[in-house]
Write a protein that holds these residues in place. Structure first.
Motif, mmCIF file in Angstrom:
data_model
loop_
_atom_site.group_PDB
_atom_site.id
_atom_site.type_symbol
_atom_site.label_atom_id
_atom_site.label_comp_id
_atom_site.label_asym_id
_atom_site.label_seq_id
_atom_site.Cartn_x
_atom_site.Cartn_y
_atom_site.Cartn_z
ATOM 1 N N GLU A 227 20.143 -49.593 40.467
ATOM 2 C CA GLU A 227 18.836 -48.191 40.450
ATOM 3 C C GLU A 227 19.739 -47.607 41.856
ATOM 4 O OE1 GLU A 227 16.071 -51.627 41.889
ATOM 5 O OE2 GLU A 227 15.504 -52.482 39.462
ATOM 6 N N PRO A 228 18.671 -46.857 42.573
ATOM 7 C CA PRO A 228 17.212 -46.219 41.649
ATOM 8 C C PRO A 228 16.981 -45.545 40.422
ATOM 9 C CG PRO A 228 17.242 -45.281 43.498
ATOM 10 C CD PRO A 228 18.819 -46.029 43.475
ATOM 11 N N PHE A 229 16.520 -45.217 39.450
ATOM 12 C CA PHE A 229 15.966 -44.402 37.805
ATOM 13 C C PHE A 229 15.216 -43.546 38.862
ATOM 14 C CE2 PHE A 229 19.123 -47.528 35.762
ATOM 15 C CZ PHE A 229 19.069 -46.865 35.518
ATOM 16 N N ASN A 230 15.508 -42.094 38.249
ATOM 17 C CA ASN A 230 13.881 -41.628 38.838
ATOM 18 C C ASN A 230 12.883 -41.474 38.274
ATOM 19 O OD1 ASN A 230 12.374 -39.284 39.446
ATOM 20 N ND2 ASN A 230 13.728 -38.047 39.983
ATOM 21 N N VAL A 231 12.084 -42.167 38.319
ATOM 22 C CA VAL A 231 10.703 -42.451 36.849
ATOM 23 C C VAL A 231 10.284 -40.973 36.818
ATOM 24 C CG1 VAL A 231 8.748 -43.619 35.680
ATOM 25 C CG2 VAL A 231 10.695 -44.599 37.521
ATOM 26 N N ASP A 232 10.554 -40.336 37.836
ATOM 27 C CA ASP A 232 9.718 -38.326 37.741
ATOM 28 C C ASP A 232 10.520 -37.685 36.486
ATOM 29 O OD1 ASP A 232 7.933 -39.158 39.842
ATOM 30 O OD2 ASP A 232 9.454 -38.125 41.131
ATOM 31 N N GLU A 233 11.270 -37.969 36.254
ATOM 32 C CA GLU A 233 12.769 -37.722 34.751
ATOM 33 C C GLU A 233 12.215 -38.242 34.183
ATOM 34 O OE1 GLU A 233 16.038 -36.663 36.250
ATOM 35 O OE2 GLU A 233 16.121 -35.126 37.366
ATOM 36 N N ALA A 234 11.245 -39.166 33.776
ATOM 37 C CA ALA A 234 11.173 -40.007 32.517
ATOM 38 C C ALA A 234 9.773 -39.302 31.284
ATOM 39 C CB ALA A 234 10.246 -40.865 32.739
ATOM 40 N N VAL A 235 9.713 -39.542 30.259
ATOM 41 C CA VAL A 235 8.772 -38.798 29.262
ATOM 42 C C VAL A 235 8.893 -39.769 28.256
ATOM 43 C CG1 VAL A 235 10.969 -36.270 29.427
ATOM 44 C CG2 VAL A 235 11.228 -37.930 27.878
ATOM 45 N N GLU A 236 7.327 -39.252 27.597
ATOM 46 C CA GLU A 236 6.816 -39.637 26.795
ATOM 47 C C GLU A 236 7.948 -40.062 25.708
ATOM 48 O OE1 GLU A 236 2.939 -38.505 24.305
ATOM 49 O OE2 GLU A 236 3.065 -38.854 26.761
ATOM 50 N N PHE A 237 7.787 -41.276 25.208
ATOM 51 C CA PHE A 237 8.726 -41.907 24.677
ATOM 52 C C PHE A 237 9.265 -41.471 22.979
ATOM 53 C CE2 PHE A 237 9.890 -44.569 20.659
ATOM 54 C CZ PHE A 237 11.142 -45.235 21.007
ATOM 55 N N SER A 238 10.148 -40.609 22.397
ATOM 56 C CA SER A 238 9.634 -40.852 20.843
ATOM 57 C C SER A 238 11.511 -41.626 19.587
ATOM 58 C CB SER A 238 10.047 -38.769 20.967
ATOM 59 O OG SER A 238 10.712 -38.654 20.111
ATOM 60 N N THR A 239 11.327 -41.038 19.395
ATOM 61 C CA THR A 239 12.123 -42.424 18.732
ATOM 62 C C THR A 239 13.677 -41.299 18.608
ATOM 63 O OG1 THR A 239 11.525 -41.245 16.607
ATOM 64 C CG2 THR A 239 11.146 -43.346 17.489
ATOM 65 N N ALA A 240 13.408 -39.630 18.595
ATOM 66 C CA ALA A 240 14.501 -39.044 18.613
ATOM 67 C C ALA A 240 15.276 -38.858 19.947
ATOM 68 C CB ALA A 240 14.170 -37.308 19.084
ATOM 69 N N TYR A 241 15.156 -39.462 21.011
ATOM 70 C CA TYR A 241 15.686 -39.949 22.103
ATOM 71 C C TYR A 241 17.362 -41.125 21.836
ATOM 72 C CZ TYR A 241 12.863 -37.080 25.125
ATOM 73 O OH TYR A 241 11.850 -35.919 25.639
ATOM 74 N N LEU A 242 16.453 -41.963 20.783
ATOM 75 C CA LEU A 242 17.598 -42.904 20.208
ATOM 76 C C LEU A 242 18.656 -42.421 19.551
ATOM 77 C CD1 LEU A 242 14.744 -45.968 19.670
ATOM 78 C CD2 LEU A 242 16.291 -45.295 21.931
ATOM 79 N N SER A 243 18.574 -41.310 18.910
ATOM 80 C CA SER A 243 19.744 -40.774 18.432
ATOM 81 C C SER A 243 21.376 -40.757 18.914
ATOM 82 C CB SER A 243 19.312 -39.622 17.203
ATOM 83 O OG SER A 243 19.370 -38.429 18.194
ATOM 84 N N GLY A 244 22.399 -41.903 18.139
ATOM 85 C CA GLY A 244 23.550 -41.116 18.819
ATOM 86 C C GLY A 244 23.674 -42.364 20.021
ATOM 87 N N TYR A 245 22.494 -43.537 20.364
ATOM 88 C CA TYR A 245 22.884 -43.998 21.396
ATOM 89 C C TYR A 245 22.581 -45.363 20.892
ATOM 90 C CZ TYR A 245 23.031 -40.416 24.827
ATOM 91 O OH TYR A 245 22.933 -39.192 25.186
#
Ligand SMILES: [Zn+2]
Ligand SMILES: [Zn+2]
Length: 465
Positions: A227-245
């Protein structure tokens, strides 16, 4: 007149009794006397901040339901060895468990569970993670060689770790027992004056995105260390972010995480308000009541690069914050390397110390040799000790101070209430005998002496028998 209750003595916590002669409350132990109203106010304040009167409930439920077809193509892989369950899309797949390194098998299509609200996308790629790991191991002389092997480093995996985030405004009420101590002496006596105060603080403080790790397999201290993570850079979830991970499936629920979130919020709020109690010699927190407003929680995925390895039957796990690059992981000590460095440092220290003694005294007798030997062993011990400590980097983060909203603390009550004053008088030439009228030392200070304006203090006299 108010009903007869049990009232605590503000100086020593003993139970007070009503003294009909003076019409005051009197302490049978420390002989302090108080007006009834002072004692009532003091005790009411204590009751108001007593443990158990907190209200730290969280009503909102984080996460949402998946929409139809959204999880198509996502499979669950289970680890027979550690029981971990991870999610990967069919193109990425998963062959080994990110937590224990054992093979995983596909156990079905992913469905059900909650859909995350937000995700912090990976910002640092695999190359960045690999170079961070190499840098992490750099210069660590006691690290076993096998850890530096490139093909092993290639196994580093990017995984989204489930995290419950807690946001709240906390209403805090606190009471502190404080003292100011002053000492002086005259020809015959030493005096110690103690002034007792109750400091009352109340106000608001806000916290945002206090994280609690939602994965049983991901060690909490490891996750809190990056920690810490910067939550200001968070985006609304989409499954697209999961590809490759890979993504971890949460197995600690939001309800189960509340206790840890409350613990972090409570300790940070208490620290923040305590820092406003100033100008005393002792400050003891006697109670802290927290009520939460606007308590909201969200379900987030945090990006983490993870590498695990087994060495001599022990598991080692490393993690890098996939957003900031902060890298942690305790490393093992190579025993052979340890003793090799111990010997090298000892020999060098022995020669240096022996030459030093010889140059200083013109000879090296048996005492000098013994001194050099002791010095060399000590040098080797401390030298290798600091090499060892380089290998530790995992720490638990108990507070939530970094999640405190800037300048959110507002004091609505800020009083330092004077309660009582006492002077102890002790003959100068025999401090063990109590002076007349002093019914035993009040709790909370020993023979500590503060000089702020008193005549003379002679600590030597105080200590003399
Ligand atoms: Zn008392
Ligand atoms: Zn496993």
């Amino acid at each position: 007149m108010a009903e007869v209750k049990e009232y605590k003595c503000p100086c020593c916590s003993a139970e007070l009794t009503f003294d009909s002669e003076s019409q005051k409350m009197k302490c049978p132990y420390c002989e302090s006397e108080f007006d009834i109203s002072t004692v009532q106010d003091y005790n009411e304040q204590l009751a108001a901040v007593a443990e158990g009167s907190d209200d730290m409930s969280w009503e909102t439920s984080p996460g949402s339901d998946w929409s139809d077809g959204e999880t198509n193509g996502m499979s669950i892989y289970s680890c027979k060895s550690c029981g971990g369950e991870i999610i990967a899309d069919s193109t990425t797949g998963a062959a080994s468990c990110p937590y224990c390194g054992n093979p995983v098998v596909m156990s079905g299509h992913f469905s059900g569970d909650l859909r995350p609200d937000i995700v912090i996308p990976f910002k640092l790629d695999k190359e960045a993670a690999k170079s961070a790991l190499i840098k992490h191991m750099d210069g660590k002389k006691l690290l076993p060689k096998v850890f530096r092997e490139q093909n092993h480093i290639d196994e580093i995996k990017g995984i989204y770790v489930p995290v419950w985030l807690f946001d709240a405004e906390a209403d805090a009420d606190l009471a502190f027992r404080c003292t100011k101590v002053r000492s002086w002496a005259d020809a015959q006596f030493n005096y110690v004056e103690t002034k007792y105060y109750q400091a009352v603080r109340a106000g608001k403080i806000s916290f945002a995105n206090v994280p609690v790790d939602g994965s049983e397999k991901m060690p909490d201290d490891l996750m809190e260390s990056i920690e810490p993570f910067n939550v200001d850079e968070a985006v609304e979830f989409s499954t697209a972010y999961l590809s490759g991970y890979l993504a971890d499936k949460y197995d600690v629920t939001a309800e189960q995480s509340i206790e840890r979130a409350n613990e972090r919020i409570r300790s940070s709020a208490r620290d923040a308000f305590t820092s406003t109690v100033r100008g005393f010699d002792t400050v003891t927190c006697e109670g802290c009541r927290i009520r939460l407003n606007d308590a909201k929680s969200r379900y987030a995925l945090y990006p983490v690069w993870i590498l695990n390895t087994t060495w001599e039957n022990n598991k080692y796990i490393f993690a890098m914050n996939g957003q900031t690059g902060k890298f942690v992981g305790d490393l093992p000590v190579d025993r052979k390397a340890y003793w090799k460095w111990f010997a090298i440092i000892a020999v060098i220290a022995f020669i240096v110390i022996a030459i030093g003694i010889f140059m200083f005294s013109g000879q090296l007798n048996s005492n000098g040799t013994l001194g050099s030997a002791v010095g060399s062993v000590l040098s080797a011990f401390f030298g290798t000790g600091s090499m060892r400590s380089q290998l530790k980097s995992v720490r638990q983060n108990s507070g939530a101070a970094v999640y405190e909203k800037k300048n959110s603390m507002q004091l609505s009550d800020d009083r330092d209430i004077f309660l009582n004053q006492k002077v102890e008088k002790m003959p100068r030439n025999n401090s063990n005998i109590q002076g007349p009228g002093a019914g035993g030392p009040p709790q909370g200070h020993g023979p500590s002496v503060h000089n702020d304006g008193g005549t003379i203090i002679n600590i030597g006299d105080l200590m003399k028998k």
